[in-house]
Design an enzyme around this catalytic site. Structure first.
Site, PDB file in Angstrom:
ATOM      1  N   ASP A  60       0.855  -1.255   0.039  1.00 17.74           N
ATOM      2  CA  ASP A  60      -0.122  -0.019  -0.135  1.00 17.74           C
ATOM      3  C   ASP A  60       0.773   1.184   0.118  1.00 17.74           C
ATOM      4  O   ASP A  60       0.549   2.336  -0.123  1.00 17.74           O
ATOM      5  CB  ASP A  60      -1.024  -0.019   1.263  1.00 17.74           C
ATOM      6  N   SER A  61       2.222   1.070   0.096  1.00 21.39           N
ATOM      7  CA  SER A  61       3.023   2.162  -0.405  1.00 21.39           C
ATOM      8  C   SER A  61       3.032   2.721  -1.353  1.00 21.39           C
ATOM      9  O   SER A  61       3.431   3.750  -1.861  1.00 21.39           O
ATOM     10  CB  SER A  61       4.482   1.492   0.025  1.00 21.39           C
ATOM     11  N   ASP A  99      -1.230  -6.536  -0.491  1.00 24.38           N
ATOM     12  CA  ASP A  99      -1.325  -5.670   0.777  1.00 24.38           C
ATOM     13  C   ASP A  99      -2.807  -5.280   0.949  1.00 24.38           C
ATOM     14  O   ASP A  99      -3.352  -4.656  -0.045  1.00 24.38           O
ATOM     15  CB  ASP A  99      -0.388  -4.389   0.841  1.00 24.38           C
ATOM     16  N   LYS A 129      -1.242  -9.578   2.983  1.00 21.99           N
ATOM     17  CA  LYS A 129      -0.493  -8.879   4.413  1.00 21.99           C
ATOM     18  C   LYS A 129      -1.396  -8.041   4.920  1.00 21.99           C
ATOM     19  O   LYS A 129      -2.376  -7.173   4.210  1.00 21.99           O
ATOM     20  CB  LYS A 129       0.853  -8.206   3.819  1.00 21.99           C
ATOM     21  N   GLU A 131      -1.615  -5.054   8.710  1.00 20.70           N
ATOM     22  CA  GLU A 131      -0.779  -4.457   9.382  1.00 20.70           C
ATOM     23  C   GLU A 131      -1.089  -4.535  11.105  1.00 20.70           C
ATOM     24  O   GLU A 131      -2.579  -4.609  11.242  1.00 20.70           O
ATOM     25  CB  GLU A 131      -0.553  -2.902   9.189  1.00 20.70           C
ATOM     26  N   GLU A 198       8.984  -3.533  10.632  1.00 18.01           N
ATOM     27  CA  GLU A 198       9.296  -2.344  10.172  1.00 18.01           C
ATOM     28  C   GLU A 198       9.840  -1.053  11.305  1.00 18.01           C
ATOM     29  O   GLU A 198       9.104  -0.907  12.302  1.00 18.01           O
ATOM     30  CB  GLU A 198       8.303  -1.322   9.540  1.00 18.01           C
TER      31      GLU A 198
END
Ligand code: KIV
Length: 311
Positions: A60-61, A99, A129, A131, A198
Site C-alpha cells: 500500500d506504499s 497488501d 499482508k 498491519e 518495520e
C-alpha cells in the site's frame, strides 16, 4: 551506488521454481536470506522477476510512491486491485503478496475475509499482508481459516502511523518491545506464515525473531530477520526527497530519467530527433505515385476521398 553488491547470477526464469510457503520456511531453516521488494505495475514486476527476488509485495506504499497521496491511508481496494492485476502479469516466480489497505479488514472478520478473497481472486496474489497486532490478529486468524495465507506487519505500521506518534522507530522502550513480542507471538499462533518488522531497533528485532519459528522480513529492523524488504522506488532512487534511515539507494533512476527526458526535449526542439534510424521508408514507386497525385491540378479535399490509384 551499487558498490559492494553481491554477485548473484539468476538462473534463467524458466529454470526457476516458483517460490511457495514451504520454500520460504526452508530458506529460513537453512539461513538463506529471503529477498523481498515491492512492485506496483507490470514493468516493476518484470524487474523483480528478472532480478530473481523471492517475494513481491504489492504494497500500500503505492499510495505514496505511485499515486502521490500523502500517506497510505488514502489508497483504496479498487486501486490495490488494479495495481495487483498489473503486477501479476509481470511475475512468474516470486511469491506475490497483496497488501490489504486501511479500511479493508479492521471492522470485522467477514469484511477481512471478503477483501482478502477479492485480492486473491482478482489480482492473482497468493497471500495477503495486513498491519499491526491487536484486532488484526483476529482478522489474520479469520483469513487464515478461510484458506488464505497471511503475512503480518509489526513495528512502524504506516496505516496507523498517527496513532503511533508519526513515522518513527517502534519498540524502543522495554514496554513497547514486550508489546511487539506479544503481537508477533500472537500473529504466529493464529497461523501467519511470516511477519514484516518495520523500523524496530536491531537489538530488539534480534531478541524477538529468536522467539519465533516463522520467517521474518525486516525493513529498518537490522540484519537478524530471515529476509529484507525495500520499496522499489526507494531502492532504485526513483523517489525523491527525504528518505527513511533504513533506505539504501542502489541507483539514481530519477536523475537518469530526468536527464534522458531533458535530452529528448532538447533534441526535439533542436530538430535532432528523429534521426534517419527512427523513420519508416516507403517504396519509391509508391512515393512517386503519391507525388503525381499531389501534382494534379484542382485537387480538393473531396477529391482526395474519391481518388482511385492511377493505372
Ligand atoms: O507497503 C509497503 O511497501 C510495505 C513494506 C514497507 C513492507 O508494507
Amino acid at each position: 551506488m551499487s558498490s559492494g553488491a553481491r554477485s548473484h547470477t539468476a538462473p534463467p526464469p524458466d529454470q526457476r521454481a516458483p517460490v511457495n510457503l514451504p520454500r520460504l520456511a526452508e530458506m529460513k531453516a537453512n539461513g538463506e536470506p529471503i529477498v523481498m521488494v515491492t512492485a506496483y505495475d507490470y514493468p516493476s514486476a518484470t524487474v523483480a522477476e528478472a532480478a530473481d527476488v523471492d517475494i513481491v509485495l504489492v504494497g500500500d506504499s503505492a499510495a505514496n510512491v505511485v499515486l502521490g497521496y500523502p500517506g497510505t491511508e488514502q489508497v483504496t481496494m479498487e486501486e490495490m486491485v488494479m495495481l495487483g492485476k498489473a503486477v501479476r502479469r509481470g511475475l512468474r516466480t516470486p511469491l506475490m503478496v497483496g497488501d490489504m489497505p486501511m479500511g479493508s479488514y479492521e471492522s470485522s472478520n467477514e469484511l477481512a475475509i471478503q477483501n482478502a478473497q477479492r485480492l486473491v481472486k482478482e489480482t492473482g496474489c497468493q497471500v495477503v499482508k495486513l498491519e499491526s497486532g491487536g484486532v488484526a490478529v483476529e482478522r489474520a486468524r479469520a483469513i487464515v481459516r478461510a484458506g488464505i495465507p497471511v503475512m503480518g506487519h509489526l513495528g512502524l505500521t504506516p496505516q496507523t502511523a498517527t496513532a503511533l506518534g508519526g513515522y518513527k522507530a517502534q519498540g524502543k522502550s522495554a514496554k513497547d518491545a514486550i508489546k511487539l513480542l506479544e503481537d508477533a507471538l500472537a500473529l504466529q499462533s493464529v497461523g501467519c506464515f511470516a511477519i514484516v518488522f518495520e523500523a524496530v531497533p536491531a537489538a530488539i528485532t534480534e531478541a524477538i525473531v529468536a522467539k519465533l519459528e516463522i520467517p521474518t522480513i525486516g525493513i529498518g529492523a537490522g540484519p537478524s530477520t530471515s529476509g529484507q524488504v525495500l520499496v522499489f522506488h526507494d531502492l532504485l532512487g526513483i523517489t525523491t526527497g527525504r528518505m527513511a534511515k533504513f533506505v539504501k539507494r542502489y541507483a539514481d533512476v530519477h536523475d537518469q530519467m530526468v536527464g534522458a527526458m531533458g535530452q529528448y526535449a532538447a533534441e526535439v526542439r533542436s530538430r535532432h530527433f528523429p534521426e534517419p534510424d527512427h523513420v519508416y521508408s516507403v517504396e519509391p514507386t509508391e512515393l512517386d505515385e503519391f507525388r503525381r497525385y499531389l501534382d494534379q491540378e484542382s485537387l480538393t479535399s473531396q477529391k482526395a476521398w474519391d481518388w482511385e490509384p492511377l493505372p
